[in-house]
Motif scaffolding. Sequence first.
Motif, PDB file in Angstrom:
ATOM      1  N   ASN A 232       0.812  -1.213   0.000  1.00 60.59           N
ATOM      2  CA  ASN A 232       0.000   0.000   0.000  1.00 60.59           C
ATOM      3  C   ASN A 232       0.848   1.267   0.000  1.00 60.59           C
ATOM      4  N   ASN A 233       2.043   1.199   0.569  1.00 58.94           N
ATOM      5  CA  ASN A 233       2.889   2.389   0.677  1.00 58.94           C
ATOM      6  C   ASN A 233       3.864   2.553  -0.484  1.00 58.94           C
ATOM      7  N   SER A 234       3.968   1.532  -1.349  1.00 61.09           N
ATOM      8  CA  SER A 234       4.939   1.630  -2.437  1.00 61.09           C
ATOM      9  C   SER A 234       4.345   1.321  -3.804  1.00 61.09           C
ATOM     10  N   GLY A 235       3.239   0.574  -3.833  1.00 63.21           N
ATOM     11  CA  GLY A 235       2.608   0.251  -5.108  1.00 63.21           C
ATOM     12  C   GLY A 235       3.314  -0.837  -5.892  1.00 63.21           C
ATOM     13  N   ILE A 236       4.319  -1.486  -5.318  1.00 61.00           N
ATOM     14  CA  ILE A 236       5.032  -2.527  -6.065  1.00 61.00           C
ATOM     15  C   ILE A 236       4.287  -3.858  -5.979  1.00 61.00           C
ATOM     16  N   SER A 237       4.598  -4.749  -6.893  1.00 64.04           N
ATOM     17  CA  SER A 237       4.034  -6.096  -6.869  1.00 64.04           C
ATOM     18  C   SER A 237       4.890  -6.980  -5.966  1.00 64.04           C
ATOM     19  N   ILE A 238       4.230  -7.828  -5.192  1.00 57.23           N
ATOM     20  CA  ILE A 238       4.938  -8.759  -4.318  1.00 57.23           C
ATOM     21  C   ILE A 238       4.494 -10.180  -4.650  1.00 57.23           C
ATOM     22  N   CYS A 239       5.466 -11.027  -4.973  1.00 55.56           N
ATOM     23  CA  CYS A 239       5.204 -12.439  -5.279  1.00 55.56           C
ATOM     24  C   CYS A 239       5.704 -13.282  -4.114  1.00 55.56           C
ATOM     25  N   MET A 240       4.831 -14.124  -3.566  1.00 52.22           N
ATOM     26  CA  MET A 240       5.192 -14.999  -2.450  1.00 52.22           C
ATOM     27  C   MET A 240       5.265 -16.443  -2.941  1.00 52.22           C
ATOM     28  N   VAL A 241       6.403 -17.082  -2.721  1.00 48.44           N
ATOM     29  CA  VAL A 241       6.659 -18.423  -3.251  1.00 48.44           C
ATOM     30  C   VAL A 241       6.828 -19.394  -2.088  1.00 48.44           C
ATOM     31  N   GLY A 242       6.140 -20.533  -2.143  1.00 49.56           N
ATOM     32  CA  GLY A 242       6.262 -21.503  -1.054  1.00 49.56           C
ATOM     33  C   GLY A 242       5.697 -22.854  -1.410  1.00 49.56           C
ATOM     34  N   THR A 243       5.692 -23.742  -0.431  1.00 51.30           N
ATOM     35  CA  THR A 243       5.185 -25.104  -0.589  1.00 51.30           C
ATOM     36  C   THR A 243       3.716 -25.154  -0.170  1.00 51.30           C
ATOM     37  N   PRO A 244       3.010 -26.277  -0.454  1.00 53.08           N
ATOM     38  CA  PRO A 244       1.596 -26.374  -0.078  1.00 53.08           C
ATOM     39  C   PRO A 244       1.322 -26.172   1.407  1.00 53.08           C
ATOM     40  N   GLU A 245       2.354 -26.289   2.239  1.00 49.82           N
ATOM     41  CA  GLU A 245       2.190 -26.064   3.668  1.00 49.82           C
ATOM     42  C   GLU A 245       1.667 -24.657   3.964  1.00 49.82           C
ATOM     43  N   SER A 246       2.015 -23.693   3.102  1.00 48.24           N
ATOM     44  CA  SER A 246       1.586 -22.313   3.319  1.00 48.24           C
ATOM     45  C   SER A 246       0.125 -22.093   2.951  1.00 48.24           C
ATOM     46  N   SER A 247      -0.462 -23.001   2.166  1.00 43.74           N
ATOM     47  CA  SER A 247      -1.864 -22.829   1.750  1.00 43.74           C
ATOM     48  C   SER A 247      -2.802 -22.810   2.947  1.00 43.74           C
ATOM     49  N   ARG A 248      -2.537 -23.697   3.917  1.00 46.02           N
ATOM     50  CA  ARG A 248      -3.414 -23.768   5.093  1.00 46.02           C
ATOM     51  C   ARG A 248      -3.387 -22.455   5.864  1.00 46.02           C
ATOM     52  N   PHE A 249      -2.229 -21.790   5.891  1.00 45.20           N
ATOM     53  CA  PHE A 249      -2.113 -20.513   6.586  1.00 45.20           C
ATOM     54  C   PHE A 249      -2.934 -19.437   5.876  1.00 45.20           C
ATOM     55  N   PHE A 250      -2.805 -19.357   4.560  1.00 42.76           N
ATOM     56  CA  PHE A 250      -3.516 -18.318   3.815  1.00 42.76           C
ATOM     57  C   PHE A 250      -5.022 -18.561   3.784  1.00 42.76           C
ATOM     58  N   GLU A 251      -5.448 -19.809   3.918  1.00 40.73           N
ATOM     59  CA  GLU A 251      -6.872 -20.116   3.920  1.00 40.73           C
ATOM     60  C   GLU A 251      -7.542 -19.837   5.255  1.00 40.73           C
ATOM     61  N   SER A 252      -6.747 -19.533   6.290  1.00 43.62           N
ATOM     62  CA  SER A 252      -7.305 -19.375   7.645  1.00 43.62           C
ATOM     63  C   SER A 252      -8.105 -18.094   7.821  1.00 43.62           C
TER      64      SER A 252
END
Length: 416
Positions: A232-252
């Motif tokens: 929000n403060n810079s307007g840049i794109s951020i790509c987050m790369v990880g394993t399926p383990e992170s899916s459960r966190f983002f779905e919470s």
Amino acid sequence: MTNFSDIINVLPRMKSGTDLITALEVLPKYNPASCNADAPVRLMALSDLYRVYIPSQMSLEIYSKLYLALLRSMQKKGTKLAIQQQNQNYRAIIQQEYSGIMGGSDSFTIIGTSGIGKSSAISRSINLITENRVIEVDNPYTHVVPSVIVQCPFDSSVKGLLLEVLRKVDEVLDSKYYQNALRARATTDMLIGSVSQVALNHIGMLVVDEIQNVANSKNGKSLIGALTQLINNSGISICMVGTPESSRFFESAMQLARRSVGLQYTTMSNDKYFQDFCKVMFKYQYVKQKTEITDGILAWLYEHSAGITSVVVALIHDAQEIAILNGKEILNLESLNEAYEQRLSLLHGYIQPSISHGKQTSKIKKKTPISTAMVTQNKISDDRIRIADFVVQAKNESIDIVQLLKSNMPVVEVAV
């Protein structure tokens, strides 16, 4: 002369189709005569296997996603909103009240099973997208790094990630943002303002690898919140790369799920791409007796790699290494199985479920210990073993034929 508002014209033309596949592909030069070289030369040449890169559909999708994300980020550079946001970021640095008026470009995730080639695809795509590692702008005079790649801290430390971003920028631009932040003993709030300012002026896209670390840390949500604030403060794109383990966190939570919309991949199926990949890798042979890949070897490679390309490369590399060292000098099922048993033993628990062992449809019979005397009875005078004798013995003594065979000869089960 390049203006900030025209910076998107500096980016190389977006590729597609055959041109993109050719540009992404990496096939080291192979000399068949090297098979006759000394063992040390051939062992060192084996490292070429790890340089091979054959783009898949995943590679093409990742390239397009990264290129368009970088384009959207660059379009905000030099705009009126960007200048207003610079003033707000300065207020954050001096610890005054500030706000994010620019809004985010976007954030997205690339989630996939470990070893399928996510990082390689991202690295190849970024090298292709950012032909000029640093973009120089004349009006106003500044330098822009198209893409910065950082690792998510193991403890999901917000301050650690922000300092790492500054350090990566310093490596490319030869600046002193990292040293200045340490000297000023900057707080996390000050760092967010400082990194936002640096990102606004010097970064096109930020790639955060190993994002699954947020799933097992109490600081996980704080780190994602900091990245959201940075967007929000810079307007840049951020790509987050990880394993399926992170899916459960983002779905919470809904706000986390919205920030993690992107690409998801699992292990490969035994399709044309996987078979073509194995055939190309099999051509890089440095043993003295060259062999051709067969349907049986293709099936074996899939079953013993679970569709993970990095495991295929490790199997073919280690099988040749073992064959050179023990003097057998041939790449076949025996040497491949030897590499699987000796070098990949720690992976058996993860690969084993994909191997079909056959289902037990009848009542499990109690296994009878097989004595040495029983084995010697089945050998004929010239020390050859007759399978027919084992079949008769298994029937007469109610012994599992597969177990009996395994105790007397090498047996490899392949699903059909």
